[in-house]
Design a protein around this motif. Structure first.
Motif, PDB file in Angstrom:
ATOM      1  N   ALA A  92      -5.245   1.799 -47.334  1.00  0.00           N
ATOM      2  CA  ALA A  92      -5.934   1.452 -48.584  1.00  0.00           C
ATOM      3  C   ALA A  92      -5.622   2.447 -49.701  1.00  0.00           C
ATOM      4  N   GLN A  93      -5.536   3.717 -49.351  1.00  0.00           N
ATOM      5  CA  GLN A  93      -5.335   4.749 -50.376  1.00  0.00           C
ATOM      6  C   GLN A  93      -3.875   5.181 -50.495  1.00  0.00           C
ATOM      7  N   GLY A  94      -3.022   4.603 -49.687  1.00  0.00           N
ATOM      8  CA  GLY A  94      -1.600   4.937 -49.759  1.00  0.00           C
ATOM      9  C   GLY A  94      -1.318   6.405 -49.475  1.00  0.00           C
ATOM     10  N   VAL A  95      -1.996   6.964 -48.492  1.00  0.00           N
ATOM     11  CA  VAL A  95      -1.803   8.376 -48.146  1.00  0.00           C
ATOM     12  C   VAL A  95      -0.358   8.555 -47.670  1.00  0.00           C
ATOM     13  N   PRO A  96       0.404   9.428 -48.324  1.00  0.00           N
ATOM     14  CA  PRO A  96       1.822   9.572 -47.972  1.00  0.00           C
ATOM     15  C   PRO A  96       2.027  10.240 -46.612  1.00  0.00           C
ATOM     16  N   GLU A  97       2.947   9.655 -45.843  1.00  0.00           N
ATOM     17  CA  GLU A  97       3.305  10.218 -44.546  1.00  0.00           C
ATOM     18  C   GLU A  97       3.905  11.607 -44.769  1.00  0.00           C
ATOM     19  N   GLY A  98       3.517  12.547 -43.943  1.00  0.00           N
ATOM     20  CA  GLY A  98       4.015  13.910 -44.081  1.00  0.00           C
ATOM     21  C   GLY A  98       3.047  14.816 -44.827  1.00  0.00           C
ATOM     22  N   SER A  99       2.068  14.236 -45.494  1.00  0.00           N
ATOM     23  CA  SER A  99       1.089  15.062 -46.208  1.00  0.00           C
ATOM     24  C   SER A  99       0.068  15.621 -45.220  1.00  0.00           C
ATOM     25  N   GLY A 100      -0.637  16.653 -45.637  1.00  0.00           N
ATOM     26  CA  GLY A 100      -1.668  17.252 -44.799  1.00  0.00           C
ATOM     27  C   GLY A 100      -2.787  16.280 -44.497  1.00  0.00           C
ATOM     28  N   ARG A 101      -3.162  15.499 -45.506  1.00  0.00           N
ATOM     29  CA  ARG A 101      -4.244  14.526 -45.312  1.00  0.00           C
ATOM     30  C   ARG A 101      -3.830  13.461 -44.295  1.00  0.00           C
ATOM     31  N   TYR A 102      -2.586  13.015 -44.380  1.00  0.00           N
ATOM     32  CA  TYR A 102      -2.066  12.022 -43.435  1.00  0.00           C
ATOM     33  C   TYR A 102      -2.159  12.583 -42.013  1.00  0.00           C
ATOM     34  N   ALA A 103      -1.723  13.830 -41.827  1.00  0.00           N
ATOM     35  CA  ALA A 103      -1.748  14.457 -40.505  1.00  0.00           C
ATOM     36  C   ALA A 103      -3.175  14.552 -39.965  1.00  0.00           C
ATOM     37  N   LEU A 104      -4.124  14.917 -40.831  1.00  0.00           N
ATOM     38  CA  LEU A 104      -5.518  15.001 -40.397  1.00  0.00           C
ATOM     39  C   LEU A 104      -6.074  13.632 -40.019  1.00  0.00           C
ATOM     40  N   LEU A 105      -5.751  12.622 -40.815  1.00  0.00           N
ATOM     41  CA  LEU A 105      -6.234  11.264 -40.519  1.00  0.00           C
ATOM     42  C   LEU A 105      -5.627  10.737 -39.218  1.00  0.00           C
ATOM     43  N   ILE A 106      -4.342  10.971 -39.017  1.00  0.00           N
ATOM     44  CA  ILE A 106      -3.684  10.515 -37.781  1.00  0.00           C
ATOM     45  C   ILE A 106      -4.268  11.235 -36.565  1.00  0.00           C
ATOM     46  N   ALA A 107      -4.514  12.537 -36.700  1.00  0.00           N
ATOM     47  CA  ALA A 107      -5.112  13.285 -35.584  1.00  0.00           C
ATOM     48  C   ALA A 107      -6.499  12.736 -35.248  1.00  0.00           C
ATOM     49  N   GLY A 108      -7.295  12.454 -36.261  1.00  0.00           N
ATOM     50  CA  GLY A 108      -8.619  11.871 -36.036  1.00  0.00           C
ATOM     51  C   GLY A 108      -8.531  10.489 -35.414  1.00  0.00           C
ATOM     52  N   MET A 109      -7.574   9.692 -35.884  1.00  0.00           N
ATOM     53  CA  MET A 109      -7.365   8.346 -35.348  1.00  0.00           C
ATOM     54  C   MET A 109      -6.984   8.425 -33.867  1.00  0.00           C
ATOM     55  N   ASN A 110      -6.047   9.300 -33.535  1.00  0.00           N
ATOM     56  CA  ASN A 110      -5.602   9.424 -32.145  1.00  0.00           C
ATOM     57  C   ASN A 110      -6.741   9.880 -31.238  1.00  0.00           C
ATOM     58  N   GLU A 111      -7.551  10.800 -31.720  1.00  0.00           N
ATOM     59  CA  GLU A 111      -8.694  11.266 -30.939  1.00  0.00           C
ATOM     60  C   GLU A 111      -9.700  10.131 -30.714  1.00  0.00           C
ATOM     61  N   ARG A 112      -9.957   9.346 -31.764  1.00  0.00           N
ATOM     62  CA  ARG A 112     -10.880   8.211 -31.661  1.00  0.00           C
ATOM     63  C   ARG A 112     -10.359   7.188 -30.643  1.00  0.00           C
ATOM     64  N   ILE A 113      -9.063   6.900 -30.705  1.00  0.00           N
ATOM     65  CA  ILE A 113      -8.465   5.918 -29.791  1.00  0.00           C
ATOM     66  C   ILE A 113      -8.523   6.431 -28.359  1.00  0.00           C
ATOM     67  N   ARG A 114      -8.153   7.688 -28.131  1.00  0.00           N
ATOM     68  CA  ARG A 114      -8.170   8.245 -26.779  1.00  0.00           C
ATOM     69  C   ARG A 114      -9.592   8.259 -26.190  1.00  0.00           C
ATOM     70  N   THR A 115     -10.571   8.561 -27.014  1.00  0.00           N
ATOM     71  CA  THR A 115     -11.958   8.553 -26.541  1.00  0.00           C
ATOM     72  C   THR A 115     -12.383   7.145 -26.139  1.00  0.00           C
ATOM     73  N   ALA A 116     -12.072   6.169 -26.976  1.00  0.00           N
ATOM     74  CA  ALA A 116     -12.425   4.771 -26.670  1.00  0.00           C
ATOM     75  C   ALA A 116     -11.700   4.291 -25.416  1.00  0.00           C
ATOM     76  N   VAL A 117     -10.419   4.626 -25.303  1.00  0.00           N
ATOM     77  CA  VAL A 117      -9.632   4.223 -24.129  1.00  0.00           C
ATOM     78  C   VAL A 117     -10.214   4.865 -22.870  1.00  0.00           C
ATOM     79  N   SER A 118     -10.550   6.143 -22.934  1.00  0.00           N
ATOM     80  CA  SER A 118     -11.113   6.832 -21.766  1.00  0.00           C
ATOM     81  C   SER A 118     -12.422   6.190 -21.313  1.00  0.00           C
ATOM     82  N   GLU A 119     -13.294   5.883 -22.271  1.00  0.00           N
ATOM     83  CA  GLU A 119     -14.576   5.254 -21.931  1.00  0.00           C
ATOM     84  C   GLU A 119     -14.374   3.898 -21.264  1.00  0.00           C
ATOM     85  N   VAL A 120     -13.496   3.082 -21.856  1.00  0.00           N
ATOM     86  CA  VAL A 120     -13.254   1.739 -21.306  1.00  0.00           C
ATOM     87  C   VAL A 120     -12.566   1.842 -19.947  1.00  0.00           C
ATOM     88  N   ALA A 121     -11.593   2.740 -19.813  1.00  0.00           N
ATOM     89  CA  ALA A 121     -10.874   2.886 -18.547  1.00  0.00           C
ATOM     90  C   ALA A 121     -11.825   3.297 -17.422  1.00  0.00           C
TER      91      ALA A 121
END
Length: 155
Positions: A92-121
């Motif tokens: 939505a905000q067009g956060v550029p890949e390679g930026s610090g904000r992009y890296a923080l958002l991706i890290a948060g996304m990956n953590e959220r996905i891994r937590t959800a996957v672990s719970e369901v598994a």
């Protein structure tokens, strides 16, 4: 050969003690080969019983271990990624890949996905979850798709 000991039980099959010494020498010559063949057999048996699945090179395992799993599952990672608030923010905000904000958002996304996957598994008693597109060979195991349950867990 003076001082050579016969292996117990061999002399009764061979006869005299001289032959027992020769049998011992022959047996000792072939012992490493027999041991290596036995080792290969045991390793192959262990691998067959462990089963597991084979993933493509660079495959992503989100939960557990693909090499030793007996109840594998997969998810459509792209669908799950699109459902996260972090990915929606990036798009939505067009956060550029390679930026610090992009890296923080991706890290948060990956953590959220891994937590959800672990719970369901754990809830579904699955011992390994990986990206669906990364599966190369299931080795006769039935792979369950957990995408819908992980999406529900994210909501």
């Amino acid at each position: 050969m003076p001082g050579a000991r016969a292996i117990p039980g061999i002399s009764r099959f061979i006869g005299s003690s001289n032959r027992a010494v020769k049998a011992t020498e022959i047996e000792m010559k072939f012992a490493p080969r027999i041991l290596s063949q036995a080792t290969v057999f045991l390793v192959l048996t262990a691998l067959a019983s462990a089963q597991g699945v084979v993933l493509k090179q660079g495959g992503l395992v989100l939960f557990g271990s693909a090499a030793v799993c007996s109840r594998p599952a997969s998810i459509d990672f792209l669908r799950v990624r699109k459902a996260t608030p972090e990915w929606k923010t990036i798009r939505a905000q067009g956060v550029p890949e390679g930026s610090g904000r992009y890296a923080l958002l991706i890290a948060g996304m990956n953590e959220r996905i891994r937590t959800a996957v672990s719970e369901v598994a754990e809830e579904q008693k699955r011992d390994c979850v990986f990206r669906k597109r990364d599966l190369k060979r299931a080795n006769g195991l039935s792979v369950t798709n957990l995408t819908r349950m992980v999406l529900d867990s994210l909501r």
